[in-house]
Design an enzyme around this catalytic site. Structure first.
Site, PDB file in Angstrom:
ATOM      1  N   ASP A 168      -8.231  -0.159  -6.749  1.00  0.00           N
ATOM      2  CA  ASP A 168      -6.999  -0.305  -5.965  1.00  0.00           C
ATOM      3  C   ASP A 168      -6.102   0.916  -6.152  1.00  0.00           C
ATOM      4  OD1 ASP A 168      -5.285  -1.738  -4.214  1.00  0.00           O
ATOM      5  OD2 ASP A 168      -4.095  -2.457  -5.901  1.00  0.00           O
ATOM      6  N   ASP A 185      -2.002  -0.028 -13.449  1.00  0.00           N
ATOM      7  CA  ASP A 185      -2.430  -1.213 -12.700  1.00  0.00           C
ATOM      8  C   ASP A 185      -3.952  -1.304 -12.579  1.00  0.00           C
ATOM      9  OD1 ASP A 185       0.188  -1.914 -12.407  1.00  0.00           O
ATOM     10  OD2 ASP A 185       0.401  -1.115 -10.387  1.00  0.00           O
TER      11      ASP A 185
END
Length: 294
Positions: A168, A185
């Protein structure tokens, strides 16, 4: 400020002394700046499944290990226990990835502890000691963009050499510290060898970076680093210092469609023959004799 309920256990255990301020709230977690002794760190508080917008798509779960068969069955059924186990596995994935990548030399926030859905880690700052901005919030000169892009590609290579694909990666989850980009993340990171979607995710990650940095240095949009590094990875030849060019030529040899169809037809014929042989064998077996009437 009022201490978030999820951070209270960390204060009780002496891991956190004080919550200073909220830093950001994203699709999967809220992040707070906290004081731990004489150090300032950040606490990432994961949101519950029904309160976050990022869904645990099946493509991210593929290839992830579970503790035992009971856990796997529960997660597949979607029971209450299974949903809790899936949440724990989702959060633990980021913790494991951070420790793994930090150990491999990838520039990620240093993790310190993980407890009850709260990840305690390094606060990435800028040169003035303020929270570092995301790439999306900065303007770059062309030469800066080329340098940072080159560095991010080297980090993606390091990740792949460690067996992981971010999954991502974009300008929204890369911070710009005083020494350059820092990748954040990682709960959706996937196993490059065990996940059939790993290459498509790698392509997307690399493409996102090329298009972002390409805003400032347009030639970067034409690079093909994902295909180049994946070809080396599949061949077992990718190394952290592998020289990459950003160029990649597809195999332009025309597919032998007729040959493929012949193989398919041959396989079908073999299957039909096996079925016929099996039927003939069953018919050739002697029938059981019924006992004579008394």
């Amino acid at each position: 400020m009022k201490t978030p309920k999820r951070i209270e256990p960390l204060i009780e255990d002496g891991l956190v002394d004080e919550v200073l301020r909220p830093l950001m709230s994203g699709k999967e977690a809220a992040v707070y700046v906290v004081r731990c002794g004489n150090q300032v760190r950040c606490a990432k508080v994961y949101k519950e499944a029904n309160k976050r917008s990022f869904r645990q798509a099946a493509e991210y779960q593929e290839g992830r290990k579970v503790r035992n068969s009971r856990q796997a069955r529960a997660m597949a059924k979607g029971s209450k226990y299974g949903r809790k186990e899936a949440e724990d596995a989702w959060q633990n994935a980021e913790v494991a990835a951070l420790f793994r990548l930090a150990g491999a030399g990838v520039r990620v926030p240093k993790p310190y502890d993980f407890q009850d859905g709260v990840l305690l880690m390094e606060l990435v700052t800028d040169a003035d000691g303020n929270a570092a901005p995301r790439l999306n919030d900065v303007y770059l000169e062309a030469d800066q963009a080329r340098d940072y892009h080159r560095f991010v590609i080297s980090q993606i290579v390091l990740m792949l050499c460690s067996g992981l694909v971010h999954g991502d990666l974009s300008e929204f989850n890369v911070l710009l510290g005083p020494d350059g980009p820092v990748i954040i993340d990682l709960p959706q990171a996937v196993d490059a060898a065990a996940n059939n979607h790993a290459f498509s995710m790698l392509q997307r990650d690399v493409s996102n970076m090329a298009h972002y940095f390409g805003r400032f240095a347009p030639e970067l949009k034409a690079t093909r680093y994902a295909q180049e590094m994946w070809a080396l990875y599949e061949a077992g030849e990718l190394r952290p210092d592998s020289p990459l060019t950003g160029l990649f030529a597809e195999d332009e040899q025309a597919a032998d469609v007729a040959g493929i169809m012949r193989e398919i037809d041959a396989a079908r014929l073999d299957d039909a023959r096996r079925r016929e042989a099996r039927a003939e064998a069953e018919q050739a077996q002697p029938q059981a004799q019924e006992p004579p009437p008394p």
